[in-house]
Every structure is written in C-alpha cells, then in structure tokens.
Scaffold this motif. Structure first.
Motif, PDB file in Angstrom:
ATOM      1  N   HIS A 176       0.846  -1.196   0.000  1.00 47.38           N
ATOM      2  CA  HIS A 176       0.000   0.000   0.000  1.00 47.38           C
ATOM      3  C   HIS A 176       0.878   1.241   0.000  1.00 47.38           C
ATOM      4  CE1 HIS A 176      -3.170   2.833   1.117  1.00 47.38           C
ATOM      5  NE2 HIS A 176      -4.053   1.877   0.936  1.00 47.38           N
ATOM      6  N   GLU A 177       0.326   2.354  -0.465  1.00 49.66           N
ATOM      7  CA  GLU A 177       1.030   3.623  -0.392  1.00 49.66           C
ATOM      8  C   GLU A 177       1.338   3.983   1.063  1.00 49.66           C
ATOM      9  OE1 GLU A 177      -0.441   6.394  -4.121  1.00 49.66           O
ATOM     10  OE2 GLU A 177      -1.633   6.368  -2.295  1.00 49.66           O
ATOM     11  N   THR A 178       2.361   4.798   1.246  1.00 47.30           N
ATOM     12  CA  THR A 178       2.668   5.322   2.573  1.00 47.30           C
ATOM     13  C   THR A 178       2.374   6.820   2.589  1.00 47.30           C
ATOM     14  OG1 THR A 178       4.972   5.617   1.868  1.00 47.30           O
ATOM     15  CG2 THR A 178       4.435   3.620   3.100  1.00 47.30           C
ATOM     16  N   TYR A 179       2.072   7.339   3.779  1.00 45.37           N
ATOM     17  CA  TYR A 179       1.705   8.757   3.913  1.00 45.37           C
ATOM     18  C   TYR A 179       2.408   9.350   5.143  1.00 45.37           C
ATOM     19  CZ  TYR A 179      -2.060   6.808   1.064  1.00 45.37           C
ATOM     20  OH  TYR A 179      -2.787   6.129   0.108  1.00 45.37           O
ATOM     21  N   PRO A 190      -3.961   5.150   6.173  1.00 43.73           N
ATOM     22  CA  PRO A 190      -4.852   5.419   5.048  1.00 43.73           C
ATOM     23  C   PRO A 190      -6.256   5.818   5.485  1.00 43.73           C
ATOM     24  CG  PRO A 190      -3.576   3.444   4.641  1.00 43.73           C
ATOM     25  CD  PRO A 190      -3.303   3.843   6.060  1.00 43.73           C
ATOM     26  N   ALA A 191      -6.731   5.267   6.610  1.00 42.91           N
ATOM     27  CA  ALA A 191      -8.086   5.577   7.079  1.00 42.91           C
ATOM     28  C   ALA A 191      -8.205   7.009   7.596  1.00 42.91           C
ATOM     29  CB  ALA A 191      -8.497   4.599   8.171  1.00 42.91           C
ATOM     30  N   ASP A 192      -7.065   7.676   7.809  1.00 42.40           N
ATOM     31  CA  ASP A 192      -7.088   9.023   8.388  1.00 42.40           C
ATOM     32  C   ASP A 192      -6.853  10.124   7.358  1.00 42.40           C
ATOM     33  OD1 ASP A 192      -7.484   7.867  10.866  1.00 42.40           O
ATOM     34  OD2 ASP A 192      -5.328   7.762  11.301  1.00 42.40           O
ATOM     35  N   ILE A 193      -6.865   9.767   6.061  1.00 44.31           N
ATOM     36  CA  ILE A 193      -6.617  10.776   5.044  1.00 44.31           C
ATOM     37  C   ILE A 193      -7.745  10.816   4.015  1.00 44.31           C
ATOM     38  CG2 ILE A 193      -4.119  10.458   5.273  1.00 44.31           C
ATOM     39  CD1 ILE A 193      -4.251   9.112   2.493  1.00 44.31           C
ATOM     40  N   ARG A 194      -7.782  11.911   3.268  1.00 45.78           N
ATOM     41  CA  ARG A 194      -8.706  12.047   2.144  1.00 45.78           C
ATOM     42  C   ARG A 194      -7.874  12.260   0.881  1.00 45.78           C
ATOM     43  NH1 ARG A 194     -11.402  15.908   3.822  1.00 45.78           N
ATOM     44  NH2 ARG A 194     -13.363  14.865   4.410  1.00 45.78           N
ATOM     45  N   ILE A 240       2.315  11.947  -0.108  1.00 47.30           N
ATOM     46  CA  ILE A 240       2.089  10.582  -0.600  1.00 47.30           C
ATOM     47  C   ILE A 240       3.447   9.964  -0.906  1.00 47.30           C
ATOM     48  CG2 ILE A 240       1.033   9.153  -2.385  1.00 47.30           C
ATOM     49  CD1 ILE A 240      -1.066  11.313  -2.749  1.00 47.30           C
ATOM     50  N   GLY A 241       3.780   8.892  -0.204  1.00 44.71           N
ATOM     51  CA  GLY A 241       5.083   8.268  -0.358  1.00 44.71           C
ATOM     52  C   GLY A 241       5.053   7.048  -1.257  1.00 44.71           C
ATOM     53  N   SER A 242       6.070   6.229  -1.118  1.00 49.01           N
ATOM     54  CA  SER A 242       6.222   5.048  -1.961  1.00 49.01           C
ATOM     55  C   SER A 242       5.269   3.936  -1.551  1.00 49.01           C
ATOM     56  CB  SER A 242       7.666   4.541  -1.873  1.00 49.01           C
ATOM     57  OG  SER A 242       8.000   4.220  -0.534  1.00 49.01           O
ATOM     58  N   ILE A 243       5.117   2.959  -2.431  1.00 52.59           N
ATOM     59  CA  ILE A 243       4.284   1.786  -2.160  1.00 52.59           C
ATOM     60  C   ILE A 243       5.170   0.736  -1.497  1.00 52.59           C
ATOM     61  CG2 ILE A 243       2.944  -0.070  -3.206  1.00 52.59           C
ATOM     62  CD1 ILE A 243       2.184   1.891  -5.433  1.00 52.59           C
ATOM     63  N   MET A 290       2.708  -3.670   3.676  1.00 52.29           N
ATOM     64  CA  MET A 290       1.931  -3.169   4.810  1.00 52.29           C
ATOM     65  C   MET A 290       2.634  -3.496   6.123  1.00 52.29           C
ATOM     66  SD  MET A 290      -2.086  -3.879   3.994  1.00 52.29           S
ATOM     67  CE  MET A 290      -2.928  -3.112   2.630  1.00 52.29           C
ATOM     68  N   SER A 291       2.743  -2.476   6.990  1.00 52.30           N
ATOM     69  CA  SER A 291       3.374  -2.677   8.288  1.00 52.30           C
ATOM     70  C   SER A 291       2.789  -1.701   9.290  1.00 52.30           C
ATOM     71  CB  SER A 291       4.892  -2.475   8.194  1.00 52.30           C
ATOM     72  OG  SER A 291       5.210  -1.134   7.884  1.00 52.30           O
ATOM     73  N   LYS A 292       2.735  -2.120  10.546  1.00 43.62           N
ATOM     74  CA  LYS A 292       2.197  -1.265  11.600  1.00 43.62           C
ATOM     75  C   LYS A 292       3.088  -0.046  11.823  1.00 43.62           C
ATOM     76  CE  LYS A 292      -0.152  -4.970  14.135  1.00 43.62           C
ATOM     77  NZ  LYS A 292      -0.226  -5.727  15.408  1.00 43.62           N
ATOM     78  N   SER A 293       4.395  -0.212  11.648  1.00 41.64           N
ATOM     79  CA  SER A 293       5.308   0.894  11.917  1.00 41.64           C
ATOM     80  C   SER A 293       5.079   2.061  10.966  1.00 41.64           C
ATOM     81  CB  SER A 293       6.758   0.408  11.820  1.00 41.64           C
ATOM     82  OG  SER A 293       7.042  -0.060  10.509  1.00 41.64           O
TER      83      SER A 293
END
Length: 418
Positions: free
Chosen positions: A131-134, A144-148, A169-172, A175-178
């Motif tokens: 997934h993308e990173t932010y 992801p749930a906290d952005i529009r 918007i960062g790289s793909i 998925m990780s919790k960190s």
C-alpha cells in the motif's frame, strides 16, 4: 552470561510446574531458577527462555499426524501422512521456517521419529499486500483511514481528515504497523463484504506477486460481485427450470454460450490446480460478459437458449464458489436450488464444446505485433498467408516495403518480414 558446563547437561526441567497463570512457569519456580554459578559458586539465576519458537513450528506437521500420542510421533502414522503435499507461505517463511523445518525433519529421520527426508512435497511462495505510505508535515506516518485523497488535472493529493492539513504521498511498500500503511479488513468487510475483499486480492495480480491495495480496485471488485448476483437472477427468470434436459437442437447463439461456459469451466479448473487465480477471475469475467450479452439478446428465449442460459448461469456460480462462497450460495439459491453449492460436485467440462472451429493468431510485422487474425482451425498455411496479406493493418505497417516472407507457425503465430 555463563554457559552450563558439558558435564552438567542436560539441565532437567522441574516435574511439578503450575500453568494456572500466564507467562513462563519457570520464572516462578525459585528452587529451579536460583542456583550457584557453575563458574564461581556465587548465587546465580538460570536462563528460562532458551527455546526459539521455531523449535515448535518446525515439526508441528509431524506431531499433527498423531496429536494425542504419548511419544513425539508415531512413525508408522507419520510416514503414511508425510510429506505435506503443499507448503504455502510468504518469502520470509521460504527463507527461515522452511529451512528450519527441513533441518528438523532430517534430524527426526536420524532419530527414527519419521521416515521421510523432506517435509514438503510442493512449495508456493505468495506475494505481499502492499500500500502507499503517507507522512504529515512533522514526518509522522499517517494511516490510510485518516486521510482524504483527491485528484485534479491528473495530480493526486492527500489531506488529513481531522484538520485538512496536507499529507505527503510516499512510496508503495509492504503493509506494516510501523509505517501505518495498513488497511483494517473489518472496515472492508463492513463496507463491501468479505467476498469483495477476496475477489480483489485474487484478481489484481498473480498470487506469487505483490498486490497493490487501492480503494478504486476494491470498488471495482464490488461491482463485479454485484454483477454476478444480477446475472444469476436474470438467468433464473429467463432460463430453463432446474434439471431441464438439453434439447435435441440448439441455435448457433445457444451453442456459442455453451462453449463460453464450458471453456471458462475448463480454464478455472486448471487455474485452481496451478494457483493461477487471476486467470480464473479473468475466465469468470469473460463468461459473465458472454452470459450478459446472451440475456440481453434473448428477450423471449427458445428452448435451446433457455437451456444454455440455465447451464451457463449454474456453471458461473459453481466456478465462482471457491473465490466468493457467500455470493455463490445466495446465487445458487436464486437459481432455484435447495442444496448448497459447496456440497455440489464440481461440473465436468464437455470436451466437444472445448474444441473450437477457429483459432486466433497474433500477426507480427518485423517482430512487432500489429493485429490478430481469426482463421479456420483447418486453414492451410497458404490460406492464412493470403488472409494476412489482405489485412489493412499489415499493409499500413509494411508501407512501401515489399513483403519478403510470411512465416506461418500453425495455430501459434504469423510473422511478416518486410
């Protein structure tokens, strides 16, 4: 840290141990834990955490063959079940767990606990969900749930839902919790249902490659799932009754639909065996398109088309069942069945309907694909060459150059050399 001398090994575990509380019971056994230092004789404490979790996970498959035995394994039973037919895991498992499990199996063979040398007969390494990173202005990761997300003039941007602040918007990445680039499956299930989540993961890419999780992709999968539900209901209304026999004669349109249904059935069956789930989904989509066109064309279907509609819809639901079980059961009921599709035998594809009268040949000009030619399956090389020379796309690609050679590979490809 002082090692236990060789002449004091093995260190025996205490016989009276209580497991009434969480945690390591050895930490609560003072008599066993507190001992003199083997080096200087001063008060010391035994290490209580010496077993890596891989010690357990590297031979559990052998234990499962006789889970209630009083010995680690029952060799006769273990040898009958092992090796495990199929091992499926991520790349970390292939590097670590697989390595340890093979080591343990060799050791257990040497000690007589099992008679096999390799623990697994087949290996399939699955891809990751990415997934993308932010990041916000302070450099903190944002979920992801906290952005529009929005897009203007082809440029994507992101802002925080809480305060509207811009988000980078960062790289793909995996998925990780960190990095907080995780999607809660419960959110997807509550919005779209579990079947949609399955469909998206399977259809996006081959299972041995990474899957990029996108909201648009999930929404598209949801529409596909809903479409199958609509097709099942439309076929139930226009198709033949449950259990109707095939009529003696079928129209060309009805036969074409049956070919599409049995072709999809064959491809899905083969795809499941080979773990080509994305190819299975593609075959299901093709059958959905064929069934949709047939339903639109057949306002008042004759007996043959009614049978073909019923058969195609039932095959569609059955080949969908391994991937979207909830949808399949509802659609199976909508088609008039009182049984479960999960308890219904897998249908057999009719070999006569898998044979095609035509073949699609890619047409290349000087090594580049320019067109496709649909030709009779029994067409001669000379006939195919004549048809290729007549293609407008070939003439355009060749231009003023003369065609020096046309190479026809039967049922495979046509190469035009200019």
């Amino acid at each position: 840290m002082v090692p236990v001398p060789i002449d004091q090994l093995p260190v025996r575990l205490p016989e009276e141990v209580s497991f009434d509380r969480p945690g390591n019971p050895l930490d609560r056994d003072d008599a066993w834990r507190n001992v003199p230092c083997p080096s200087c004789g001063a008060p010391a404490r035994r290490e209580t955490d010496t077993m890596d979790t891989f010690v357990d996970s590297s031979w559990y498959f052998a234990r499962f063959t006789s889970p209630h035995a009083t010995t680690p394994t029952e060799p006769e039973v273990a040898n009958r079940f092992l090796p495990v037919d199929q091992y499926i895991g991520g790349v970390e498992h292939a590097i670590l767990h697989l390595l340890y499990a093979r080591f343990f199996t060799r050791a257990m063979q040497a000690t007589g606990h099992v008679g096999v040398e390799e623990p697994f007969a087949g290996l399939f390494t699955q891809g990751m969900v990415v997934h993308e990173t932010y990041k916000d202005a302070s450099g903190a990761w944002v979920a992801p749930a906290d952005i529009r997300l929005s897009e203007a003039d082809g440029v994507r941007s992101a802002t925080k839902l809480s305060n509207g602040e811009p988000v980078e918007i960062g790289s793909i990445e995996k998925m990780s919790k960190s990095k907080k680039n995780v999607v809660d499956p419960n959110d997807i299930i509550e919005t779209y249902g579990a079947d949609t989540a399955r469909w998206f993961v399977l259809s996006d890419s081959p299972p041995d490659r990474d899957v990029i999780w996108t909201e648009a992709g999930v929404d598209g999968a949801s529409k596909r799932v809903q479409r199958i539900w609509r097709l099942a209901n439309e076929a139930a209304a226009k198709g033949a009754l449950v259990g109707a026999a095939a009529p003696a004669e079928l129209s060309e349109a009805a036969t074409a639909l049956r070919r599409a249904a049995h072709g999809a059935l064959s491809r899905v069956g083969d795809g499941v065996e080979r773990f080509h789930f994305n190819i299975c989904i593609a075959a299901i989509n093709e059958l959905s398109n064929a069934l949709s066109q047939a339903l639109q064309s057949a306002e008042t279907p004759d007996e043959g088309m009614a049978f073909a509609l019923r058969e195609a819809a039932e095959i569609l639901v059955q080949i969908v069942a391994p991937f979207t079980p909830h949808l399949a059961e509802e659609a199976w009921g909508a088609l008039g069945h009182e049984t479960l599709v999960a308890e219904t035998a897998w249908p057999a594809a009719d070999p006569a309907l898998l044979a095609s009268d035509t073949v699609t040949l890619p047409v290349q000009v000087n090594g580049k694909k320019r067109d496709e030619l649909v030709a009779p399956v029994d067409a001669s090389a000379a006939d195919i060459e004549a048809m290729v020379r007549a293609l407008e796309s070939v003439a355009k690609a060749v231009g003023d150059k003369p065609i020096r050679k046309v190479i026809v590979v039967p049922r495979r490809i046509v190469n035009v050399v200019a």
